[in-house]
Design an enzyme around this catalytic site. Structure first.
Site, PDB file in Angstrom:
ATOM      1  N   PRO A  66      -4.832  18.896  -6.323  1.00 45.67           N
ATOM      2  CA  PRO A  66      -6.262  18.832  -6.657  1.00 45.67           C
ATOM      3  C   PRO A  66      -7.097  19.808  -5.829  1.00 45.67           C
ATOM      4  O   PRO A  66      -8.283  19.974  -6.076  1.00 45.67           O
ATOM      5  CB  PRO A  66      -6.639  17.374  -6.348  1.00 45.67           C
ATOM      6  CG  PRO A  66      -5.574  16.874  -5.445  1.00 45.67           C
ATOM      7  CD  PRO A  66      -4.335  17.643  -5.748  1.00 45.67           C
ATOM      8  N   GLU A  92       0.990  10.946  -0.924  1.00 47.15           N
ATOM      9  CA  GLU A  92      -0.224  11.540  -0.328  1.00 47.15           C
ATOM     10  C   GLU A  92      -0.269  13.057  -0.520  1.00 47.15           C
ATOM     11  O   GLU A  92      -1.229  13.712  -0.125  1.00 47.15           O
ATOM     12  CB  GLU A  92      -0.279  11.221   1.169  1.00 47.15           C
ATOM     13  CG  GLU A  92      -1.064   9.980   1.535  1.00 47.15           C
ATOM     14  CD  GLU A  92      -2.480   9.970   0.968  1.00 47.15           C
ATOM     15  OE1 GLU A  92      -3.273  10.862   1.295  1.00 47.15           O
ATOM     16  OE2 GLU A  92      -2.784   9.059   0.181  1.00 47.15           O
ATOM     17  N   ARG A  98       1.619  26.954 -26.167  1.00 42.46           N
ATOM     18  CA  ARG A  98       0.964  27.276 -27.439  1.00 42.46           C
ATOM     19  C   ARG A  98       0.425  28.703 -27.470  1.00 42.46           C
ATOM     20  O   ARG A  98       0.080  29.206 -28.533  1.00 42.46           O
ATOM     21  CB  ARG A  98      -0.113  26.232 -27.768  1.00 42.46           C
ATOM     22  CG  ARG A  98      -1.277  26.177 -26.837  1.00 42.46           C
ATOM     23  CD  ARG A  98      -2.052  24.884 -27.009  1.00 42.46           C
ATOM     24  NE  ARG A  98      -2.473  24.664 -28.387  1.00 42.46           N
ATOM     25  CZ  ARG A  98      -3.459  25.308 -28.977  1.00 42.46           C
ATOM     26  NH1 ARG A  98      -4.149  26.210 -28.313  1.00 42.46           N
ATOM     27  NH2 ARG A  98      -3.790  25.035 -30.230  1.00 42.46           N
ATOM     28  N   ASP A 150     -10.100  29.081 -31.128  1.00 38.69           N
ATOM     29  CA  ASP A 150     -10.036  27.904 -30.254  1.00 38.69           C
ATOM     30  C   ASP A 150     -11.152  27.934 -29.206  1.00 38.69           C
ATOM     31  O   ASP A 150     -11.538  29.011 -28.728  1.00 38.69           O
ATOM     32  CB  ASP A 150      -8.700  27.888 -29.490  1.00 38.69           C
ATOM     33  CG  ASP A 150      -7.616  27.116 -30.226  1.00 38.69           C
ATOM     34  OD1 ASP A 150      -7.927  26.396 -31.181  1.00 38.69           O
ATOM     35  OD2 ASP A 150      -6.439  27.258 -29.816  1.00 38.69           O
TER      36      ASP A 150
HETATM   37  N1  SAM Z   1      -3.966  13.528  -0.839  1.00 42.91           N
HETATM   38  C1  SAM Z   1      -4.064  14.611  -1.780  1.00 42.91           C
HETATM   39  C2  SAM Z   1      -5.446  15.230  -1.718  1.00 42.91           C
HETATM   40  O1  SAM Z   1      -6.399  14.491  -1.438  1.00 42.91           O
HETATM   41  O2  SAM Z   1      -5.606  16.435  -1.960  1.00 42.91           O
HETATM   42  C3  SAM Z   1      -3.830  14.092  -3.184  1.00 42.91           C
HETATM   43  C4  SAM Z   1      -2.410  13.726  -3.429  1.00 42.91           C
HETATM   44  S1  SAM Z   1      -2.106  13.165  -5.080  1.00 42.91           S
HETATM   45  C5  SAM Z   1      -2.271  11.429  -4.903  1.00 42.91           C
HETATM   46  C6  SAM Z   1      -0.397  13.399  -5.297  1.00 42.91           C
HETATM   47  C7  SAM Z   1      -0.002  14.650  -6.059  1.00 42.91           C
HETATM   48  O3  SAM Z   1      -0.526  14.623  -7.363  1.00 42.91           O
HETATM   49  C8  SAM Z   1      -0.480  15.969  -5.477  1.00 42.91           C
HETATM   50  O4  SAM Z   1       0.348  16.407  -4.438  1.00 42.91           O
HETATM   51  C9  SAM Z   1      -0.438  16.880  -6.676  1.00 42.91           C
HETATM   52  O5  SAM Z   1       0.847  17.443  -6.891  1.00 42.91           O
HETATM   53  C10 SAM Z   1      -0.751  15.934  -7.829  1.00 42.91           C
HETATM   54  N2  SAM Z   1      -2.152  16.019  -8.271  1.00 42.91           N
HETATM   55  C11 SAM Z   1      -3.101  15.080  -8.123  1.00 42.91           C
HETATM   56  N3  SAM Z   1      -4.259  15.452  -8.658  1.00 42.91           N
HETATM   57  C12 SAM Z   1      -4.047  16.678  -9.198  1.00 42.91           C
HETATM   58  C13 SAM Z   1      -4.879  17.588  -9.890  1.00 42.91           C
HETATM   59  N4  SAM Z   1      -6.165  17.334 -10.126  1.00 42.91           N
HETATM   60  N5  SAM Z   1      -4.331  18.750 -10.305  1.00 42.91           N
HETATM   61  C14 SAM Z   1      -3.028  19.047 -10.047  1.00 42.91           C
HETATM   62  N6  SAM Z   1      -2.193  18.210  -9.391  1.00 42.91           N
HETATM   63  C15 SAM Z   1      -2.699  17.033  -8.963  1.00 42.91           C
END
Ligand code: SAM
Length: 246
Positions: A90, A117, A155, A170
């Protein structure tokens, strides 16, 4: 194109990648998707992939060793050269249609999915070449994010869609949202298809669609218009529409 996905829950990908356009792209050998279990690159009897966060705090982090070793094993078997290694997080740059196009031009990609995490920072610092977020929210794991990225890329690959033309109109292709579309019946519950779309006049239809795409973007996503290329006449459509709403 080949995409290797490294994750803790490979079973999650079975159904989404066996449907619709991704399935067709795989069958036509347009895309090859290989899902790897990070756990297969552990060496202890419990196949440990996570550990506590140094310094304390809640939850577990993915350890670096199995992720580094998984990436190195794939590189050895495939292409030892430069492959984009994308960490799904994220905290990454936002995944947009433009980023999807950029990635669709690669011949090989790796997607690394975190969980719990997240992942040890050294994966981000010393292994990943890119970091992508699919939106400003937090998922439980990177698997769903990887599915979104793969679907958007698949796609775009030549031959994956029935008609490549549909990509041109699109939403987000040229910075605008797509125009409204209707199918039969011509009238449903008293709501009629706009007469221009039934006129057979292709020039009028194209003009109507362009105008509707611009006005819809102005209404729903005015932020997108900053980057869209519009003529003076088209900008006038927006100001006229805004002043008629006052
Ligand atoms: N503690 C992290 C933070 O606050 O940045 C979030 C960890 S999340 C619970 C677990 C995993 O989900 C991440 O390591 C990532 O690979 C994936 N993930 C969660 N949200 C995401 C997003 N918006 N985009 C891409 N991957 C995401």
């Amino acid at each position: 194109m080949r995409i290797d996905i490294l994750c803790l829950f490979p079973e999650m990908f079975a159904s989404p990648f066996e449907q619709s356009i991704v399935k067709r792209a795989k069958e036509r050998a347009i895309i090859d998707i290989v899902v790897h279990n990070i756990r297969d690159h552990t060496h202890d009897k419990h196949r440990t992939v996570d550990d506590y966060s140094c310094g304390g705090g809640p939850g577990m982090l993915l350890k670096p060793e199995p992720i580094f070793e998984a990436v190195e094993a794939i590189k050895e078997q495939t292409n030892p050269g430069e492959i984009p290694i994308i960490l799904l997080t994220p905290q990454g740059r936002l995944f947009t249609q433009q980023v999807a196009r950029e990635l669709a031009s690669c011949s090989h990609l790796m997607l690394v999915c975190g969980h719990y995490e997240g992942v040890d920072e050294r994966v981000r610092e010393h292994l990943a070449t890119d970091e992508i977020s699919i939106g400003d929210y937090v998922l439980s794991g990177g698997e769903l994010a990887a599915m979104v990225v793969v679907d958007a890329i698949a796609r775009l690959l030549p031959g994956a869609l029935g008609s490549q033309v549909s990509l041109n109109s699109d939403s987000h292709n040229d910075g605008l949202l797509e125009y409204p579309q209707y199918t039969r019946p011509k009238t449903y519950r008293g709501w009629s298809v706009p007469s221009v779309l039934l006129s057979g006049n292709h020039g009028e239809i194209a003009l109507w669609r362009r105008r509707e795409a611009i006005l819809r973007t102005a209404k729903q996503r005015p932020d997108l218009l900053r980057k869209a290329t519009l003529s003076t006449e088209e900008r006038k459509w927006i100001s006229e529409s805004l002043s008629s709403q006052k």
